[in-house]
Design a protein around this motif. Structure first.
Motif: not given
Length: 188
Positions: A166-171
């Motif tokens: 989620m952090r990596k994908l900006g969620i």
């Protein structure tokens, strides 16, 4: 003996005859009164009428009165693409009648959602597809990440792995911005 043959196909028989992949004599025997219908996904306005017909037919056959199809069920069935056309719709509706426990039609929206997500995968990069799928799963679980009914379990991931993705994908919570081409539960 008076015999009439009704044949249905999703193939272009005239083109197949031209390519010599279908017998021309058989084509001309079958081509007496051709009726061409677009696929069900191109005539979504027919779906509610067909659903009501199939529910009534199956309910009578099974002695199980189901007078009501909830609007959200009808919306989900109308949004589905029905690649198997009317036959798939009829089989799905019959299964829903069998599995309904009361007089309201109940369906497995997961089955319909899975197919919609597969269609979504046709557009976008792998990162966009992964992002869309994670957001969709989070929405289904009301943004619960961990636990037996959380998004991580549904996705087959550890809670910490999902948080990392989620952090990596900006969620972030409440994020419903998806990549272009995502149809979700709307009509494509």
């Amino acid at each position: 003996m008076n015999v009439r043959v009704v044949a249905a196909t999703n193939r272009n028989l005239a083109a197949l005859v031209h390519e010599r992949q279908f017998r021309s004599d058989l084509f001309y025997r079958l081509n007496v009164f051709p009726i061409e219908l677009p696929p069900l996904r191109e005539r979504r306005e027919d779906i509610p009428l067909l659903v009501k017909h199939f529910v009534k037919k199956a309910a009578v056959r099974m002695g199980k009165p189901i007078p009501f199809v909830p609007p959200d069920v009808m919306e989900a069935m109308t949004a589905y693409l029905w690649h198997g056309n009317v036959r798939e719709l009829q089989n799905f509706t019959e299964r829903a009648v069998i599995l309904s426990e009361n007089d309201i039609l109940q369906i497995s929206t997961k089955e319909l959602t899975r197919q919609l997500l597969a269609v979504d995968c046709q557009a976008g990069t792998l990162g966009q597809i992964e992002r869309n799928h994670i957001i969709h799963t989070l929405e289904e679980t009301s943004w619960v990440i961990g636990g037996r009914r959380g998004a991580a379990t549904r996705l087959g991931l550890a809670r910490t792995t999902l948080i990392s993705k989620m952090r990596k994908l900006g969620i972030s919570r409440g994020d419903n911005t998806r990549a272009p081409g995502y149809v979700g539960n709307s009509i494509a």
